[in-house]
Design an enzyme around this catalytic site. Structure first.
Site, PDB file in Angstrom:
ATOM      1  N   ASP A  75       0.481  -1.004  -0.343  1.00 37.51           N
ATOM      2  CA  ASP A  75      -0.055  -0.026   0.129  1.00 37.51           C
ATOM      3  C   ASP A  75       1.129   1.922   0.447  1.00 37.51           C
ATOM      4  O   ASP A  75       0.769   2.254  -0.546  1.00 37.51           O
ATOM      5  CB  ASP A  75      -1.211   0.074   0.925  1.00 37.51           C
ATOM      6  CG  ASP A  75      -2.265  -1.134   1.563  1.00 37.51           C
ATOM      7  OD1 ASP A  75      -2.157  -1.593   0.494  1.00 37.51           O
ATOM      8  OD2 ASP A  75      -2.265  -1.115   2.541  1.00 37.51           O
ATOM      9  N   HIS A 133      -5.378  -3.871   5.291  1.00 36.49           N
ATOM     10  CA  HIS A 133      -4.631  -3.691   3.983  1.00 36.49           C
ATOM     11  C   HIS A 133      -5.679  -4.172   3.155  1.00 36.49           C
ATOM     12  O   HIS A 133      -6.050  -5.372   2.408  1.00 36.49           O
ATOM     13  CB  HIS A 133      -3.693  -4.836   4.057  1.00 36.49           C
ATOM     14  CG  HIS A 133      -3.057  -5.589   3.000  1.00 36.49           C
ATOM     15  ND1 HIS A 133      -1.841  -4.163   1.951  1.00 36.49           N
ATOM     16  CD2 HIS A 133      -2.446  -6.406   2.305  1.00 36.49           C
ATOM     17  CE1 HIS A 133      -1.175  -4.940   0.848  1.00 36.49           C
ATOM     18  NE2 HIS A 133      -2.414  -6.407   1.227  1.00 36.49           N
TER      19      HIS A 133
END
Length: 255
Positions: free
Chosen positions: A85, A112
């Site tokens: 990310d 996530h």
């Protein structure tokens, strides 16, 4: 076993997501797969750091950490790799500003998956120069990047090369820490119960040291947009953590 005496074990196990499949659909299948590997680590390298790349990370990490806890092992050894990310956020900011992403460092907190992924653009010197009206679309771009890849591959897998790069970046941070150079990277970890945090697991900036997780840093100052998004992320994340805790409640590591 090849894992005997390891200091770091990366676990990119489980089935990849298919188009139209939620991370929840994957959870039961992948939690059982992860459990088998975590069981082996608990037996043969109980002091190793375990980097989990098993979707859904938001549920699998709490499940495995709680199973470690039941065995009297350190739940902080189980870490969710959310580095991808950060890599994506840095890349997208670099594209927007024409700057080199190697010199951009946007912390990504929360979880996530989907709305739980919260890039804190306001905390990076390059990202904070982007006009506020462009931030929601960029935020969404970071959240949806994994799904975009799944759809583009049309059932033939999920993000692999970018995940391998992110996994290596994470591994480098952990190994540098173990070797005596404290290194900070975002990761999804158990939260110190004494910190009275709202959620027991959360992706944060984490400093890795000689024994693994040394410091889990607070979120820090965030702007109004990020505060609103944090509430949204936490609502979603709570349910996903609860799924992991429920799994752990009915299972144990057998050895």
């Amino acid at each position: 076993l090849p894992i005997s005496g390891c200091h770091l074990v990366l676990i990119p196990a489980g089935m990849p997501r298919k188009p139209g499949q939620t991370r929840d659909d994957l959870f039961k299948v992948n939690a059982d797969i992860a459990k088998g590997i975590v069981e082996a680590c608990a037996k043969f390298c109980p002091d190793a750091m375990l980097g989990m790349i098993v979707n859904p990370v938001n549920s699998v990490v709490p499940a495995m950490a709680e199973l470690y806890k039941k065995k009297g092992l350190d739940p902080m050894k189980i870490v969710g790799i959310s580095t991808l990310d950060v890599v994506r956020a840095n890349k997208f900011v670099g594209e927007e500003t024409g700057k080199n992403p190697n010199f951009i460092n946007v912390p990504v907190v929360g979880g996530h998956a989907g709305t739980t992924i919260l890039p804190l653009f306001s905390q990076d010197k390059v990202a904070k120069t982007i006009s506020a009206d462009k931030i929601p679309a960029m935020d969404k771009h970071v959240q949806d990047a994994g799904t975009d890849v799944v759809n583009a591959k049309n059932g033939k897998g999920s993000a692999t090369l970018s995940m391998a790069y992110a996994g290596a970046k994470f591994a480098n941070a952990v190994l540098s820490g173990l070797a005596g150079t404290d290194t900070t990277e975002c990761a999804y970890v158990a939260v110190d119960p004494d910190s009275k945090a709202e959620l027991p697991y959360f992706a944060s900036k984490v400093t890795f040291g000689t024994t693994g997780v040394k410091t889990v840093h607070p979120v820090g100052p965030i702007n109004e947009y990020e505060q609103t998004r944090l509430k949204e992320a936490m609502t979603q994340l709570k349910d996903e953590i609860d799924a992991g805790l429920q799994y752990a409640a009915t299972q144990q590591l057998s050895f």
